[in-house]
Scaffold this active site. Sequence first.
Site, PDB file in Angstrom:
ATOM      1  N   THR A  84      -1.377  -3.528  10.933  1.00 54.94           N
ATOM      2  CA  THR A  84      -1.445  -3.461   9.469  1.00 54.94           C
ATOM      3  C   THR A  84      -0.243  -4.038   8.818  1.00 54.94           C
ATOM      4  OG1 THR A  84      -2.807  -1.535   9.464  1.00 54.94           O
ATOM      5  CG2 THR A  84      -1.965  -2.181   7.362  1.00 54.94           C
ATOM      6  N   GLU A 134       6.067   4.838   7.623  1.00 51.88           N
ATOM      7  CA  GLU A 134       5.586   5.941   6.797  1.00 51.88           C
ATOM      8  C   GLU A 134       6.367   7.219   7.079  1.00 51.88           C
ATOM      9  OE1 GLU A 134       1.407   5.820   7.511  1.00 51.88           O
ATOM     10  OE2 GLU A 134       1.085   4.367   5.909  1.00 51.88           O
ATOM     11  N   THR A 142       0.866  -1.192   0.000  1.00 57.70           N
ATOM     12  CA  THR A 142       0.000   0.000   0.000  1.00 57.70           C
ATOM     13  C   THR A 142       0.901   1.239   0.000  1.00 57.70           C
ATOM     14  OG1 THR A 142      -0.220  -0.095   2.421  1.00 57.70           O
ATOM     15  CG2 THR A 142      -1.938  -1.144   1.129  1.00 57.70           C
ATOM     16  N   LYS A 177       4.165  -6.886   3.995  1.00 62.38           N
ATOM     17  CA  LYS A 177       3.856  -5.489   3.712  1.00 62.38           C
ATOM     18  C   LYS A 177       3.576  -4.808   5.048  1.00 62.38           C
ATOM     19  CE  LYS A 177       0.739  -3.185   3.497  1.00 62.38           C
ATOM     20  NZ  LYS A 177      -0.029  -2.225   4.368  1.00 62.38           N
ATOM     21  N   ASN A 224      -0.238  10.602   5.894  1.00 65.90           N
ATOM     22  CA  ASN A 224      -1.442  10.244   6.649  1.00 65.90           C
ATOM     23  C   ASN A 224      -2.481  11.345   6.743  1.00 65.90           C
ATOM     24  OD1 ASN A 224      -1.050   7.452   7.480  1.00 65.90           O
ATOM     25  ND2 ASN A 224       0.816   8.295   8.361  1.00 65.90           N
TER      26      ASN A 224
END
Lengths: 413, 413
Positions: free
Chosen positions: B190, B282, B153, B179, B408
């Site tokens: 996640t 991220e 993603t 992932k 985000n």
Amino acid sequence: MKTITGGVCAPKGFMAGGIRCGIKQGLQKNDLALIYSKEFCSAAAVFTENKVKAASVLVSQENIANGKLRAVIANSGNANACTGKHGMDAARRMAHLIADELSIAPSEAVVASTGVIGVPLPIEAIEKNISALKASLRSDEAGHTAALEAIMTTDTRKKDIAVEVEIDGKIVRIGAMAKGSGMIHPNMATMLCFITTDAAITPSALDCALRYAVNHSFNRLTVDGDTSTNDMAVIMANGEAENNPVIGYQGSGIKNRGYEIFCRALEHVCVELTRMMARDGEGATKLITVTVSGAQSEEKAVLLAKSAASSSLVKTACFGADANWGRVLCAMGYSGADFDPSKVSVGFRSSAGEIQVCSEGQTVNFSEERAKEILSREEIEILIGLSEGNYKVSVWSCDLSYDYIKINGDYRS
Amino acid sequence: MKTITGGVCAPKGFMAGGIRCGIKQGLQKNDLALIYSKEFCSAAAVFTENKVKAASVLVSQENIANGKLRAVIANSGNANACTGKHGMDAARRMAHLIADELSIAPSEAVVASTGVIGVPLPIEAIEKNISALKASLRSDEAGHTAALEAIMTTDTRKKDIAVEVEIDGKIVRIGAMAKGSGMIHPNMATMLCFITTDAAITPSALDCALRYAVNHSFNRLTVDGDTSTNDMAVIMANGEAENNPVIGYQGSGIKNRGYEIFCRALEHVCVELTRMMARDGEGATKLITVTVSGAQSEEKAVLLAKSAASSSLVKTACFGADANWGRVLCAMGYSGADFDPSKVSVGFRSSAGEIQVCSEGQTVNFSEERAKEILSREEIEILIGLSEGNYKVSVWSCDLSYDYIKINGDYRS
């Protein structure tokens, strides 16, 4: 309840002042504050629960043990935490210096520090300027403001409030100042809050009222999840309002009407300061209120609300005005609280209106544009419904923005 | 132990493939993955502990209950979480569709999803492309890569590894893909991780080995403190290596030498994937390893290390290459673990060298420039010493940067 001016100098008999003594390097800002009561005061305080406590916290805990205070001395620019024996000596010396200057006992002074951790406190700078600090005392709002400016660090706004209520036909005033923006998290983090009141109140009632107010305000605030080494909330009551003494214990039947009035006023003061701190979270662009209703218990409602309010993903979604309610449910899911996800509703509210985005744990058809409009305001509320009981609780937070990184990526330089 | 190529296709008898079916909107990227074993497999899995579980998690928990699997079907672009009955039907349908196509039982397929929460999964897109998905199966690295690309993603790097070890004179291979970047936090968030092995191993040994490996890797990873609705780590073992069956239970005396070798290899695979995920957090610019040594117990060491690794203030300090060790102590202080702050040492290490910045809970004289040089590297380690015992533990994290907010603040658009 009436909002008044004057801050900590609003109640009768209190003075405040602030000066620059040079602890904050390179900034022409006040860094040393004093609050003083001419009369003896009952006092109560709540301190950080961090295992690593600043020297100022340890010394102040000793000094307040007997429930009596007359002064608060506070510096910014240096936390005096993780500074070992030198730090303890310096904190004690701060209390002694101001006590000598004011002709009070050292144990009547609370010491507070805020700033960078692990750097020895330059106590000489305080010693050299202690007379000037006393000389700065004033009984008007200018004294309050000078003191408030001296405790601010990365704060971008002044946080203060004063109110008056009537108890037994007498005017009773409460005044307060606070600092804190980053590192604010349950329970009580890098937050200093000094409250004065001219109420006549027993020491135990004062203690109970403060703990109740703190639990319903500062302990429901989360900015970045970190709790600090230096937090404290201190209240001093000098009795000069000459009301019949306020008597009461939270949760017991033993209380008079004055206690209820005082308690509500103190809670209001603390909640307003909490909202100011959330709005001024480091880098924050929005005040976020998370309200959980329909809970089986207050504890569960607080746990769920704090989990949503602390989530970095929820906070960045709010920054982006993105109605990403899935992140709210996800944060509730790892809170540790038991609840039925298939009963949860989520909505957003602001001055632009209200919108429901999730019902019975699933999406409802809603306008993304309308949601974005509502979430674009500076004060937004996330409304979570559980359909399990009657408890309702609010907690406060702020969004997570680019400026949080900017402020904290290089705080020390 | 030797690192080899091929990913999940490295072990004998496994195939993989990936295609674009259109769930990820506006992006010409793969979004549907398949891993398949021609032979029957023992299987084990670990799932998210979030109270809010995606439909794929609930269905996969049912399907893996008997410890047998032959296929994993996974989509990106939609989490199929908070989607109610429609979501459950869609997840079951995914299993049925691929089972029909492969002529296996639906209960032999694990279903995984990752992406936005709360949006109904467009199951028709999967249905229309299910034959193409099967047709994409290959037994070489290209098949592995196509599948891996289909589960990514916000990942910016591919995360995969394969190793081979010798058990009883036979070559045994383990291959894996993962992932995950944001929302990774203990426990398991996640994150999707699919592992294949041609080891012959009993179902209970496989389950024990997986739980041990996950506890020492993924569950010691923290990126942003959020844990997701969709995580899973799944391992399938088809026995084609023809080694004597690996037998063992973690922590018991009942284990053969093969178990020890297999366990160490699987832990290595999971730790390497964990480090890749931390490095790809991220917006991350740095991989942070926090190592606590000298602890009284493993539990305490993990608690302290995770608290430091999760702190937004520590993470932003690392981003700024700022040797702000006070934030490390502060985060330890609110971890809930009991320890003596006056015994703590803190240091920083990277390929540029090592520096001690705190000893016995206080600052030591150190060069700020040298510390900045060390902290400026892409992989840094925070070394915490407790002087209380002999336990040593590492956890992994990443810094908190401007790009975290960027990614985000508007994930859904």
